[in-house]
Each structure stands twice: as C-alpha cells, then as structure tokens.
Design a protein around this motif. Sequence first.
Motif, short mmCIF file in Angstrom:
data_model
loop_
_atom_site.label_atom_id
_atom_site.label_comp_id
_atom_site.label_asym_id
_atom_site.label_seq_id
_atom_site.Cartn_x
_atom_site.Cartn_y
_atom_site.Cartn_z
N SER A 176 -4.63 -2.23 6.90
CA SER A 176 -5.20 -1.20 6.03
C SER A 176 -4.48 0.13 6.16
CB SER A 176 -6.68 -1.01 6.35
OG SER A 176 -7.33 -2.23 6.36
N LEU A 177 -3.66 0.29 7.24
CA LEU A 177 -2.92 1.54 7.45
C LEU A 177 -2.33 2.06 6.15
CD1 LEU A 177 -0.68 1.26 10.65
CD2 LEU A 177 -2.48 2.91 10.14
N LEU A 178 -1.70 1.14 5.44
CA LEU A 178 -0.99 1.47 4.22
C LEU A 178 -1.93 2.04 3.17
CD1 LEU A 178 1.92 1.08 3.49
CD2 LEU A 178 1.36 -1.12 2.52
N TYR A 179 -3.19 1.51 3.17
CA TYR A 179 -4.12 1.90 2.11
C TYR A 179 -4.94 3.12 2.50
CZ TYR A 179 -2.66 -2.53 0.32
OH TYR A 179 -1.89 -3.53 -0.15
N ILE A 180 -5.03 3.34 3.83
CA ILE A 180 -5.76 4.51 4.30
C ILE A 180 -4.98 5.77 3.97
CG2 ILE A 180 -6.64 5.69 6.36
CD1 ILE A 180 -7.03 2.82 7.55
N ALA A 181 -3.66 5.66 4.04
CA ALA A 181 -2.82 6.81 3.68
C ALA A 181 -3.10 7.16 2.22
CB ALA A 181 -1.35 6.46 3.88
N PRO A 182 -3.20 8.45 1.90
CA PRO A 182 -3.55 8.82 0.54
C PRO A 182 -2.46 8.41 -0.46
CG PRO A 182 -2.94 10.74 1.84
CD PRO A 182 -3.02 9.60 2.78
N GLY A 183 -2.90 8.08 -1.68
CA GLY A 183 -1.95 7.78 -2.73
C GLY A 183 -1.64 6.30 -2.84
N ASP A 184 -0.83 6.00 -3.82
CA ASP A 184 -0.39 4.64 -4.09
C ASP A 184 0.56 4.19 -2.98
OD1 ASP A 184 0.77 2.34 -4.98
OD2 ASP A 184 1.08 3.06 -7.04
N PRO A 185 0.26 3.05 -2.35
CA PRO A 185 1.12 2.60 -1.25
C PRO A 185 2.58 2.48 -1.68
CG PRO A 185 -0.86 1.24 -1.41
CD PRO A 185 -0.90 2.20 -2.56
N ALA A 186 2.81 1.97 -2.86
CA ALA A 186 4.18 1.79 -3.31
C ALA A 186 4.91 3.13 -3.38
CB ALA A 186 4.19 1.11 -4.68
N VAL A 187 4.20 4.15 -3.86
CA VAL A 187 4.80 5.49 -3.95
C VAL A 187 5.06 6.03 -2.55
CG1 VAL A 187 4.48 7.85 -4.77
CG2 VAL A 187 3.65 5.94 -6.14
N VAL A 188 4.06 5.80 -1.67
CA VAL A 188 4.20 6.27 -0.30
C VAL A 188 5.44 5.66 0.34
CG1 VAL A 188 3.13 6.22 1.99
CG2 VAL A 188 1.73 6.69 -0.02
N ILE A 189 5.58 4.34 0.17
CA ILE A 189 6.72 3.65 0.78
C ILE A 189 8.02 4.11 0.16
CG2 ILE A 189 7.83 1.39 1.00
CD1 ILE A 189 4.99 0.21 1.24
#
Lengths: 313, 556
Positions: free
Chosen positions: A25-38
């Motif tokens: 869930s780390l990826l989803y807890i970070a704000p915003g769209d995971p794909a954009v975050v990555i």
Amino acid sequence: MLSYILRRIASTLPVMAIVALFVFSLLYIAPGDPAVVIAGDQASPEDVERIRQSLGLDRPFLIQFGSWVWRILHGDLGTSIFTNLPVSTMIGQRLGPTLSLMMVTLLLTIVVAVPLGVLAAWKAGSLIDRAIMAFAVFGFSLPVFVVGYVLAYVFALELEWLPVQGYTPLAQGFWPWLQNLILPAIALGCVYIALIARITRATMLEVLQQDYIRTARAKGLGQGGILFVHALKNAAVPIVTVIGIGIALLIGGAVVTESVFAIPGLGRLTIDAILRRDYPVIQGIVLLFSFVYVLVNLMIDVTYTLVDPRIRY
Amino acid sequence: MSEELLRIDDLHVAFSTRRGMVEAVRGVTLTVEAGEMLGLVGESGSGKSVTGFATARLLDAAGRVTAGKILFRGQDVTKLRGDDLRQLQGAAMSMIFQNPRAALNPIRAIGLQIADAILTHKRISKDAARAEALELLRAVQIRDPEARMNAYPHELSGGMCQRVMIAIAISCNPALLIADEPTTGLDVTTQKVVMDLVAEIAAARGMATILITHDLGLAARYCRRIAVMERGRIVEEASPRTLFGAPQHAYTRRLVAASPTATSQIEDLVTEEERERHAAVVSKPRQELAHGTPPLLEVRKLAKRFDEGAAAVADFSMTMAGGESVGLVGESGSGKSTTSRMICRLIDPSEGEIVFDGQSIGHVASRDFHRSRFRKDIQMVFQDPNESLNPRFTAFDCIAHPLMRLDGMRGGDALRKRVEDCAERVGLPLDLLPRFPHQLSGGQKARVGIARAIACRPRLLVLDEPTAALDVSVQAVVLQLLDRLRRENDIALLFVSHDLNVVRMLCDRTIVLRNGGIVEQGESRALFDNPKTDYTRKLVEAIPHIETGPVLAAAL
C-alpha cells in the motif's frame, strides 16, 4: 520443541501478510496517482501511461495485490524502475556488506557489553562500576554519525591505522574485510554496547541477590563460577531480549553508518531507492527487513527455552 | 565426645544501612562440640541467622564482623581469605537454608548442582562427581535418583528441594552443618521427615549441627542443648528439659509460654505478668445458640477444578453457625486455601452451592461479588501481612478503604472515628495510623490486616494462615485478639492453618482435608486427642511436642 517452532512459524504468517499489505500500500498511501509519482516530475503523459500499463496499475487494487503476492511467493520481487534490474538481484548484490556489518557489530557488542555489565554488577558501587556506567551514558548520547566521523578522523586520517571508508568482500581475505568493518562496527555498536551493558548490570544485580547465589558461595565456588555459571545464565532472558531488539534497531542504524563510511550495502540502496522513488526496490527492502525481524523474534523465543527449563510452550 | 569444634567468642556483627551502622549481633559466645546438635533459638531480629551466616562467612556485603572471633578447629574463620576460605566453605563447614526452592539454581539440573560442590573441593573427573552426586541423592532418600539427577528445582516439591540442599551440604563430609530454619515453610509431616533425615545423617557421619530456628518445639525435639537469643545476645543456654521446665530468663519464659503446645489454651500464651497488663482479656463464655437457628454458612458439595488438572477440591460440604470457629487443616495441596477462597467468593467454584444467611451466593460470579450486599459480611485476613498490604496505602487508608467502598462512608470525622475504633479494637496504637506498611512491624501489619477485615463488621471472617509469617510471641497476641473479637462481636471464624496446635486452641471444630477431600471432622480436642484416621494421626504425631523431650538426643 520442533512442533513449537513450526507453530511459531505458522503464527508469523498472518503478521507477514499484514506487513506485505502495508508494504504494497506504500505506493497508494503516497498522495497522487502512483503512476505519476513513479514517473517523476519531468515525465510526459505518455511515459505515465506506459508505466501505468507496465505495472498493471490500471487494474483493481486487490487484483494487483494478489498478483504481487503471488509473484513474491515465487521469489520475484519485481523490477527496479530505475535500473531495470530485478529487485532480488539488486538486494542480493548489497546483502553481503550489510550482513557483514551487522554480524561484526553484534559480535563486538556482545563480547564487550556483557562482560562490562557483569563486571559492573560484581563491583557494584565501586569506581569501576561508576566508570562503566558513565561510559554507558556517554555511548547512549552520541549519535552514530558523530562517533563515525570522529573515529574516521582519529584512526583513519590521523593515525592511518585503518581505511577511512569503503568495503572489501570477504572473498578477498579475512583481514582486509575486517579492516574495513572495524570503525563502522564501533560507531554503530556504541549505543548497543551501552544499552546491553546497562541491562546486563541491572539483571545481574538482581540475580546476585538471589538465595541460590548464596548457596553457590556456601558450596565454596569461586567468583568466576558464581558469576558466569550460576548468575549470568539466570540473567540471560532479559539480556537476550534486548539483544534481539538491538538487532532490529541495527537495521535502521546500518543505513546511517553505511552512508558515513561509504559501504555499498542495503542501507545505501534504501536511501538511493527512496530518493529515486524506486517503489519496487523500496517494497522489496522493507519486506526483507520485516522478514528478518520476524525471524529474529522467533530465534529469541527459541533461545528462551534453551536457557530456561521453566519456559515450556 | 567433648572435643571442641567451634568456639564463637564475643562476636559482634554490624550492618551498614542508610541510617548508619546497626548492630545485629552484640557479643555472642558459644561453643559447639564435635558431633553434637545445638539449637539456636530466637525470634526474627534476634541475630540467630546472622550468627550462623557470620560463622559460614556468608554475610551480605553490608554486614561485617566488628569484633570477636569465630574459631573453627582453632582457626579464626573471620580472618580467612581466598583459597583458605574456599577450602572451608562447603567442605569443612556447610549450610542449608530456609526456602529450599529459592536456594537452588532454578535453571541448573540438580545433579549438576550437587556435582558443582564436589568438583569444587575434590580433584576428580566429572563422571566420578556425577556418580557421587547420585550416591548422595540415595543417601538423602530421594526416590528414583537416576531420573531426578536431571530434574530442575521447579519439578520437585519443597521437601525434595531441601533434601537436595542437604545432599549438597554433606557432599564433602563437613564437620559442621549450619541449618538455618531448614523446615520453615514445609508441611508438618515433611518437616518431621526432613529433620529426622538431618539428625540421622549427622549422627551417622559424626557431623556437628547448629539448628537455627524460631520453633522451640523443633529445637527441643532434636537438640540436647539450646541457646536462646534475643536482640543479638544469648540470654539463656540450657537443656530442653531445663529450658521448658524452669526457664531462667524473662524472655525465655515469654517465648516458652507463647509456643503453642498440645495442651495449651489461648489464655496460656502469655506469661502471667503480661496477662495482668492486658487485663481486658477476660474470657466470657459464648452464649449457646438456640436449637433450630439456621446456620450462618452452609456449603454443599463444593468442587473446584482448575483447567485440565484433577479436582483441587471435590465434594466439600460443611455448615457453620454464627460466632462459631472452624479450623481447616491439611498439608499443602490439600485444597484448604482453594476452599477458603471459594467461600470468600474470591474464586468461583466449579460445582456446588454456598449458602450464606439463607441466601445462595455461590452463583454470583466472584468478579461481581464486590457489589453483593454480602461482601461486607464475609471478609478475609490473608497469610502474609507484608505482601497483602498495599505499600502505598497508610494504615489509615487501608482500614478506611473497605468502609468507603462497602459501607458508603464518605470521609470526614465519621470515617476517622470508625477507623480509630477499629484500630483500638485490634490494639493498634492510633499514632501508627499515618504510617506506611514498611514503617510497621510484622505484628502491627497483622493488626492492620485484621482491622481492615473487621472494619465493616463482618459476620464471617476467613483467615488464611494469618500467623504463619509471625513470630510466636506476636502470634500469641494475634490469636488472643482473634479469640476476643470472636467472643465480643460474635464473628464466625474459618481458620485455615497447617499449625494443628493453633487450630486446636482457637477452633471449636476442625475439618481435616487431604487431596481436596474431607478426611475427618469433629470437635477439635476430641479429634486431635483421638484421631480416627491414619492421616490425622500422622499429622498430629508430626507436631514437635515439647513435653516428649528430645527423642534423638535421648537415644544417643
């Protein structure tokens, strides 16, 4: 005993499952769209879409989680976004230095702290006791990086006894390997030596008050026999517990130490991965650390039964 | 046999405490001849154990011999150092202790612990030491010694642990054995077996023994000579016969009077001079209950099973009238404490019924019983006054607490008056009320415990070994107090004890328990004078009787 170990392993499974859920869930807890975050700040919409597709981020959460777990159970921790190398390979490359550092630190801690604690308890109230406890307070209060830089300055730069930084694999010889680890191990071990020496002293003081120690004296046993055969083993359960907790804390300390001494270990990999937002790598490392921690806890519990025949499961 | 083995000459021992040096032993002079058994008797704080520890060189770090000599075979023990000292400890002189289970290392197999002592003093192989340890276990009559070699202390009973301690102590054939309260805390039958064993071994090996004990009866049974200590000094030294027949010193007289015997009455427990001082203790005969009065307490087919194990108590039935006193006796594990706790509604019975004052209270869960209106009617006095008082509560708080919880008092002058009244009834000086438990003596703490229990004017008082942790002279006063409270307030007493002499004095009726079941019951005196079952007879015979004189000493 074996059935106990098996039951304990079975009981860690739910813990590991929850850890896995958190890690994923780390990826989803970070704000915003995971794909954009990555993808990062400079990515084009096409890049984002490519990442979304390749990671399967367009599928429902539970399906993603399920397939992620499935892959992990098959030993596949995913692929680094940054290097395109399998995460397991990257971790494998960095495991040696970190394990070496932790082992040497642990050994150094136990070899130094336990005798110091025993000595302090035996000579309780004396000058030796007070000196050891003063050292313990000192060890507590210094951050790893301060000790690290001071040690490097004195023993590496000024005295030139040991290398300043870096790491040599064990395959290239024991002494070169150890040479590089001495200063980091001391820097990292300081806090644990202080902690374990204090715990050892406190527990030993209590044990030395017990009736059976008086019995040992009445038998005519020497001081060494009383301290190490009769007292220390009785004091072992709390000491082992704290050593176990220490191992868990070492993982965090190793990150800082590896940075100070430029050791290419998991700590450095973690920092790099966080800076690059390399989520698969972060997830892999966190999962590994959690696994190690659960394993250490299991080992501690098993050690109790070896030390104390009254503890039965 | 008149060879002098040990001579203690004007021994002084002091302990450094936060309030400065405290003298525990002040000028003890004593001799022990080879092969004899000497009794060293006194109450807590008399310095008897400290004398023993100083002789064995086992004083705490805070304790120091400040003057005097301890000559063992002509050598001053107090001056020994290093190897010379270690050659003495456990070899020529050894010691056994109170509370044998704590005296053994909990995580070392007992075979190893015996072998430790042997290997310290003899240059032999580990296998040979193991073989010797096994022989020693046989010598102390432990059944199945091969299997017991690998047992840990927690797997053995208290009596077995003391046998292991004896095996350790005699492993190097010492000339002197110091036994510090070796049977305190053991059951009366176990006590007899262990002491007989010590006496036998000592006689067979020609070993001198110092028996340190608070129990005059025990010393009288096994020793030919008894030294009585009070406040660090030996006040009298004589044969048991002289000591009990014609005690010279006032303290000895008091101690002899306070020691319950098979025939003593509650009134006998203090000397005549003292009785006059407490003139208030007038025994007024209890009024007989009219026939047809319903019992205060009725227990039917009570049983308790702890998870999985066998029943701790089974099929226990009894009745008690108001103001009656009933003794519940038995060895440890007999279920007497479990029974008393069920009746007190501190634990829940697995089966059976408890009827109090015509109302069934057995079905009220023990954790809800504090809300029952009967809570204030059934109160308890616990075994160890040191452990059962909250260290952060003053004596006043401790007595006031149940009044506020159960009698709805809200503080103020009314509460203060009730608490002071309770304190007066138990003979607790009012200026002690603001003190915390650690500032009170054992006897004072016992009084606080009793004052707390009677604060709400209960009709049934359950007492679980209330005097087991007290000195005999304090016990005497507490027993008189209980007896007086019962007569004055018509409180029924359920008295749980392993001390049959005390039960005989205090209780109208006695119930003997064994393995959770009733073995025998009846009017106390008749029951003890003419026991009907073998078990009761064994219990009665195991009590050290002062009158019978030293059994073994006479035989030698």
